[in-house]
Write a protein that holds these residues in place. Structure first.
Motif, PDB file in Angstrom:
ATOM      1  N   TYR A   1       6.405  -7.752   8.647  1.00 44.15           N
ATOM      2  CA  TYR A   1       5.441  -6.610   9.111  1.00 44.15           C
ATOM      3  C   TYR A   1       4.796  -6.054   8.124  1.00 44.15           C
ATOM      4  O   TYR A   1       3.455  -5.821   7.889  1.00 44.15           O
ATOM      5  CB  TYR A   1       6.096  -5.734  10.024  1.00 44.15           C
ATOM      6  CG  TYR A   1       6.025  -6.259  11.627  1.00 44.15           C
ATOM      7  CD1 TYR A   1       4.727  -5.935  12.198  1.00 44.15           C
ATOM      8  CD2 TYR A   1       7.117  -6.789  12.274  1.00 44.15           C
ATOM      9  CE1 TYR A   1       4.366  -6.496  13.629  1.00 44.15           C
ATOM     10  CE2 TYR A   1       6.885  -7.027  13.690  1.00 44.15           C
ATOM     11  CZ  TYR A   1       5.785  -6.954  14.124  1.00 44.15           C
ATOM     12  OH  TYR A   1       5.759  -7.342  15.461  1.00 44.15           O
ATOM     13  N   HIS A   2       5.771  -5.507   6.875  1.00 47.46           N
ATOM     14  CA  HIS A   2       5.167  -4.858   5.976  1.00 47.46           C
ATOM     15  C   HIS A   2       4.038  -5.763   5.132  1.00 47.46           C
ATOM     16  O   HIS A   2       2.984  -5.125   4.868  1.00 47.46           O
ATOM     17  CB  HIS A   2       6.495  -4.789   4.930  1.00 47.46           C
ATOM     18  CG  HIS A   2       6.228  -3.955   3.677  1.00 47.46           C
ATOM     19  ND1 HIS A   2       6.373  -2.853   3.509  1.00 47.46           N
ATOM     20  CD2 HIS A   2       5.561  -4.479   2.681  1.00 47.46           C
ATOM     21  CE1 HIS A   2       6.009  -2.195   2.245  1.00 47.46           C
ATOM     22  NE2 HIS A   2       5.409  -3.230   1.780  1.00 47.46           N
ATOM     23  N   GLU A   3       4.285  -7.137   5.030  1.00 51.21           N
ATOM     24  CA  GLU A   3       3.296  -7.981   4.254  1.00 51.21           C
ATOM     25  C   GLU A   3       1.966  -8.002   4.814  1.00 51.21           C
ATOM     26  O   GLU A   3       0.827  -8.000   4.435  1.00 51.21           O
ATOM     27  CB  GLU A   3       4.045  -9.325   4.027  1.00 51.21           C
ATOM     28  CG  GLU A   3       5.055  -9.228   2.773  1.00 51.21           C
ATOM     29  CD  GLU A   3       4.711  -8.315   1.350  1.00 51.21           C
ATOM     30  OE1 GLU A   3       3.636  -8.186   0.923  1.00 51.21           O
ATOM     31  OE2 GLU A   3       5.788  -7.546   1.227  1.00 51.21           O
ATOM     32  N   VAL A   4       2.175  -8.377   6.245  1.00 48.00           N
ATOM     33  CA  VAL A   4       1.039  -8.521   7.027  1.00 48.00           C
ATOM     34  C   VAL A   4       0.289  -7.262   7.234  1.00 48.00           C
ATOM     35  O   VAL A   4      -0.802  -7.222   7.045  1.00 48.00           O
ATOM     36  CB  VAL A   4       1.385  -9.104   8.380  1.00 48.00           C
ATOM     37  CG1 VAL A   4       0.272  -8.984   9.559  1.00 48.00           C
ATOM     38  CG2 VAL A   4       2.105 -10.497   8.558  1.00 48.00           C
ATOM     39  N   GLY A   5       0.975  -6.199   6.958  1.00 48.58           N
ATOM     40  CA  GLY A   5       0.318  -4.847   6.877  1.00 48.58           C
ATOM     41  C   GLY A   5      -0.688  -4.745   5.810  1.00 48.58           C
ATOM     42  O   GLY A   5      -1.591  -4.521   5.899  1.00 48.58           O
ATOM     43  N   HIS A   6      -0.173  -5.027   4.667  1.00 50.55           N
ATOM     44  CA  HIS A   6      -0.947  -4.999   3.215  1.00 50.55           C
ATOM     45  C   HIS A   6      -2.015  -5.688   3.534  1.00 50.55           C
ATOM     46  O   HIS A   6      -3.259  -5.632   3.315  1.00 50.55           O
ATOM     47  CB  HIS A   6      -0.191  -5.537   2.123  1.00 50.55           C
ATOM     48  CG  HIS A   6       0.945  -4.606   1.496  1.00 50.55           C
ATOM     49  ND1 HIS A   6       0.597  -3.357   1.196  1.00 50.55           N
ATOM     50  CD2 HIS A   6       2.294  -4.910   1.187  1.00 50.55           C
ATOM     51  CE1 HIS A   6       1.768  -2.892   0.594  1.00 50.55           C
ATOM     52  NE2 HIS A   6       2.705  -3.666   0.630  1.00 50.55           N
ATOM     53  N   ALA A   7      -1.808  -7.260   4.112  1.00 50.75           N
ATOM     54  CA  ALA A   7      -2.879  -8.199   4.005  1.00 50.75           C
ATOM     55  C   ALA A   7      -3.969  -7.709   5.118  1.00 50.75           C
ATOM     56  O   ALA A   7      -5.156  -7.963   4.883  1.00 50.75           O
ATOM     57  CB  ALA A   7      -2.148  -9.500   4.651  1.00 50.75           C
TER      58      ALA A   7
ATOM     59  N   ASN B   1       7.734   0.765  -4.563  1.00 53.65           N
ATOM     60  CA  ASN B   1       6.820   0.409  -5.544  1.00 53.65           C
ATOM     61  C   ASN B   1       5.138   0.695  -5.085  1.00 53.65           C
ATOM     62  O   ASN B   1       4.285   1.111  -5.935  1.00 53.65           O
ATOM     63  CB  ASN B   1       6.738  -1.103  -5.640  1.00 53.65           C
ATOM     64  CG  ASN B   1       6.852  -1.600  -7.070  1.00 53.65           C
ATOM     65  OD1 ASN B   1       6.106  -1.001  -7.869  1.00 53.65           O
ATOM     66  ND2 ASN B   1       7.457  -2.658  -7.560  1.00 53.65           N
ATOM     67  N   ASP B   2       4.844   0.279  -3.958  1.00 54.73           N
ATOM     68  CA  ASP B   2       3.857   0.591  -3.324  1.00 54.73           C
ATOM     69  C   ASP B   2       3.224   2.221  -3.576  1.00 54.73           C
ATOM     70  O   ASP B   2       2.030   2.365  -3.887  1.00 54.73           O
ATOM     71  CB  ASP B   2       3.573   0.463  -1.873  1.00 54.73           C
ATOM     72  CG  ASP B   2       3.912  -1.219  -1.554  1.00 54.73           C
ATOM     73  OD1 ASP B   2       3.798  -1.872  -2.641  1.00 54.73           O
ATOM     74  OD2 ASP B   2       4.289  -1.458  -0.358  1.00 54.73           O
ATOM     75  N   LEU B   3       4.390   2.873  -3.117  1.00 56.06           N
ATOM     76  CA  LEU B   3       3.948   4.350  -3.102  1.00 56.06           C
ATOM     77  C   LEU B   3       3.634   4.788  -4.713  1.00 56.06           C
ATOM     78  O   LEU B   3       2.911   5.738  -4.877  1.00 56.06           O
ATOM     79  CB  LEU B   3       4.931   5.186  -2.788  1.00 56.06           C
ATOM     80  CG  LEU B   3       5.618   4.822  -1.230  1.00 56.06           C
ATOM     81  CD1 LEU B   3       6.389   5.809  -0.448  1.00 56.06           C
ATOM     82  CD2 LEU B   3       4.144   5.011  -0.282  1.00 56.06           C
TER      83      LEU B   3
END
Ligand code: ADP
Ligand code: ZN
Length: 621
Positions: free
Chosen positions: A433-439, A511-513
């Motif tokens: 979910y996290h990665e699909v969110g970025h994408a 890391n994103d933050l």
């Protein structure tokens, strides 16, 4: 006298210590003299007298001023063999001597006092003699030096000082993509080959050229190519090798280097990482560094010392010229600067051509594709890329490098080693979910770079990754592009929040933050992109002596500081809200993409966009 007392103490300390131990050694061995010589068995004085009575004693040797006797005796108790036995004698035993005489026993007294006096004397003198000899040696060495701060001991010589290559074998054709820098150097090659052309008209060729550029852009390669083209020897040393623990060693290395260079002129002297020695002096942070200053001074002296036209050209490399001491950049020293940039598309293509020459690459691959996929790669990265791809190909026992290996090599260089995929679990779903969110955020925002692929295969530190195709021009980025990046970076955490709820969000977004905060902060303090106005409030990394981040010197009032914080919060809040909305609005397709991702582990950008397009239209970028 150039030798400072600090040095003297430093050098004499080992001498003192060694001297002490050696001295102790001598001392022990003198007093052991009697022991070495003699028997291990002992007997009491009383028994000794009995032995005399029995007539078993053949010979007595007195040691230590008559305190110890070594007795040679033979008798049934001793297996009828002559044995040496040690006896401690009482303080005054005058009757013993008489007794021995009457019994006709061979008696000898050894003047131990004397030998031991000799050794004691030597032992006592040994230490001062050693110290004096050591000091004399030091002074002699220090006065030998050509006025420099002393070649204390031979430490400066003990390591490989510098490399010398009689022929580098590298020509300009091996260097690609940095044509401007190459042109600058063609003149120098001409000078090395035909100095008369220049000297005839009274021209002086620069003694020093400074190559400025980030690591791996080919600075060393270029310097070697100059030596190779001009067919002169190439001397090289790295600035970090100069800076040693002991004051004076670096300076002596500089001296040695230039001595050898003069013997071999015309030649190229290459100093890599010159910033390690050549930083501005006297900035005082972290205390003065005697060693570095001395080394730098020696370097300046050497550069002033040879005539412009002797044929020595010093090429130094650094990735930042702004921190160098002004003295280095003065005329007659490194007065020419040539910058070597990270290559652009054409540069990358040219470099790839050079390195593809000796590799078997599948004909279906055009180097353009690789060049297009690798913005930001330096020459060294590209060389490494083709090499990694070749290694992978060999490992798979294939004959030609294909796009698969190239892709794998690119990913590896950017994000590190591939790990093993996670097994199906709740955390795998969360990562998906996290990665699909970025994408999906990256795909649906117009100003964001395109998604290249989403993957759950871990790499380096990351447990899942979303790859974007970077646009070619990274040097000018608009406000909406930065905001798009902030939203893209927030996409992972935002999806976790919506799908799993606030209580379930994970540390995976840290890391994103960090990136989000840093981008927002720079918008406010560096790019004038907030309502504080077009002010530059912080400069990037002003002070090379402090770590990154520490250097942000506050050139503003406390009120502005509060405003900065408010503005950063405001930017992030606004982006976060928009991101949450995108996730909420696209929940159905997100669920479908997550299922697909868990099944396939990797979704390519094309397929990703195609699926999204079935639900909502993807903006054209
Ligand atoms: P630097 O000294 O700038 O850190 P190097 O000269 O050591 O970089 O480059 C390392 C390697 O990368 C070179 O040996 C070469 O194989 C490759 N390389 C770097 N830049 C180029 C270039 N412009 N053309 C061809 N190869 C390059
Ligand atoms: Zn993330």
């Amino acid at each position: 006298m150039k030798l400072s007392w600090k040095n003297l103490l430093l050098w004499s300390l080992p001498a003192i210590i060694i001297g002490f131990f050696v001295w102790q050694g001598f001392f022990v061995s003198t007093s052991n003299d009697v022991n070495n010589n003699i028997a291990s068995s002992r007997m009491t004085y009383g028994r000794f007298l009995e032995y005399i009575e029995m007539g078993w004693v053949k010979k007595v040797d007195l040691y230590e001023n008559g305190h110890t006797a070594i007795v040679e005796a033979i008798g049934p108790e001793l297996g009828n063999r002559i044995q040496k036995i040690r006896v401690e004698l009482p303080n005054s035993a005058p009757e013993l001597i008489a007794k021995l005489k009457t019994s006709n026993i061979d008696l000898d007294a050894h003047p131990i006092k004397n030998t031991s006096a000799f050794w004691n004397l030597t032992g006592n003198l040994f230490f001062p003699i050693l110290l004096i000899a050591g000091l004399a040696f030091l002074f002699r060495r220090s006065n030998n030096g050509a006025g420099g701060p002393g070649q204390a001991m031979s430490f400066g010589k003990s390591k490989a000082l510098f490399q010398m290559e009689a022929k580098t074998g590298i020509v300009f054709d091996d260097v690609a993509g940095i044509d401007e820098a190459k042109e600058e150097f063609e003149e120098i090659v001409t000078f090395l080959k035909k100095p008369e052309c220049f000297t005839a008209v009274g021209a002086k060729i620069p003694k020093g050229v400074l190559l400025v550029g980030s690591p791996g852009t080919g600075k060393t390669l270029l310097a070697k190519a100059i030596a190779g083209e001009a067919n002169v020897p190439f001397f090289s040393i790295s600035g970090s090798e100069f800076v040693e623990m002991f004051v004076g060693v670096g300076a002596s290395r500089v001296r040695d280097l230039f001595k050898k260079a003069k013997e071999n002129a015309p030649c190229i002297v290459f100093i890599d990482e010159i910033d390690a020695v050549g930083r501005q002096r006297g900035t005082g942070i972290g205390g003065g560094n005697d060693e570095r200053e001395q080394t730098l001074n020696q370097l300046l002296t050497e550069m002033d010392g040879f005539e412009g036209n002797t044929g020595i050209i010093v090429i130094a490399a650094t990735n930042r010229a702004d921190i160098l001491d002004a003295a280095l950049l003065r005329p007659g020293r490194f007065d020419r600067q040539v910058s070597v940039e990270v290559p652009d598309f054409n540069g990358r293509l040219a470099i790839l051509k050079v390195h593809a020459k000796n590799k078997k690459i599948d004909e279906s691959i055009s180097l353009e594709i690789i060049a297009r996929r690798t913005p930001g790669f330096s020459g060294a990265d590209l060389a490494n890329l083709l090499n990694e791809a070749a290694i992978l190909t060999a490992r798979k026992r294939k004959d030609f490098i294909t796009l698969n290996e190239i892709d794998a090599a690119i990913d590896r260089i950017i994000a590190g080693m591939e790990g093993t995929p996670l097994i199906d679990s709740k955390s795998k779903r969360l990562i998906a979910y996290h990665e699909v969110g970025h994408a999906i955020v990256g795909t649906l925002i117009k100003d964001h770079d395109n998604v290249q692929k989403v993957t759950l295969i871990p790499r380096g530190q990351a447990r899942g990754l979303t790859w974007f195709t970077p646009s070619e021009d990274q040097s000018l980025i608009s406000r909406s592009q930065i905001k798009a990046r902030i939203m893209g970076a927030l996409g992972g955490r935002a999806t976790e929040e919506i799908v799993f709820g606030n209580a379930e969000v994970t540390t995976g977004a840290s890391n994103d933050l960090q990136q989000v905060t840093s981008m927002a902060r720079q918008m406010v303090t560096r790019f004038g992109m907030s309502n504080i106005g077009p002010l530059s409030l912080e400069s990037e990394d002003v002070n090379p002596f402090l770590g990154r981040g520490m250097s942000a010197s506050s050139e503003y009032s406390d009120e502005i500081a509060i405003k900065i914080d408010e503005q950063i919060q405001e930017i992030v809040r606004e982006c976060h809200e928009k991101t949450l909305k995108i996730i909420q609005d696209n929940r159905v397709v997100i669920d479908r993409l997550v299922d697909l991702l868990i099944e396939k582990e990797t979704i390519e950008g094309e397929e990703f966009r195609k699926i999204i397009n079935e639900y909502t239209s993807v903006p054209i970028k």
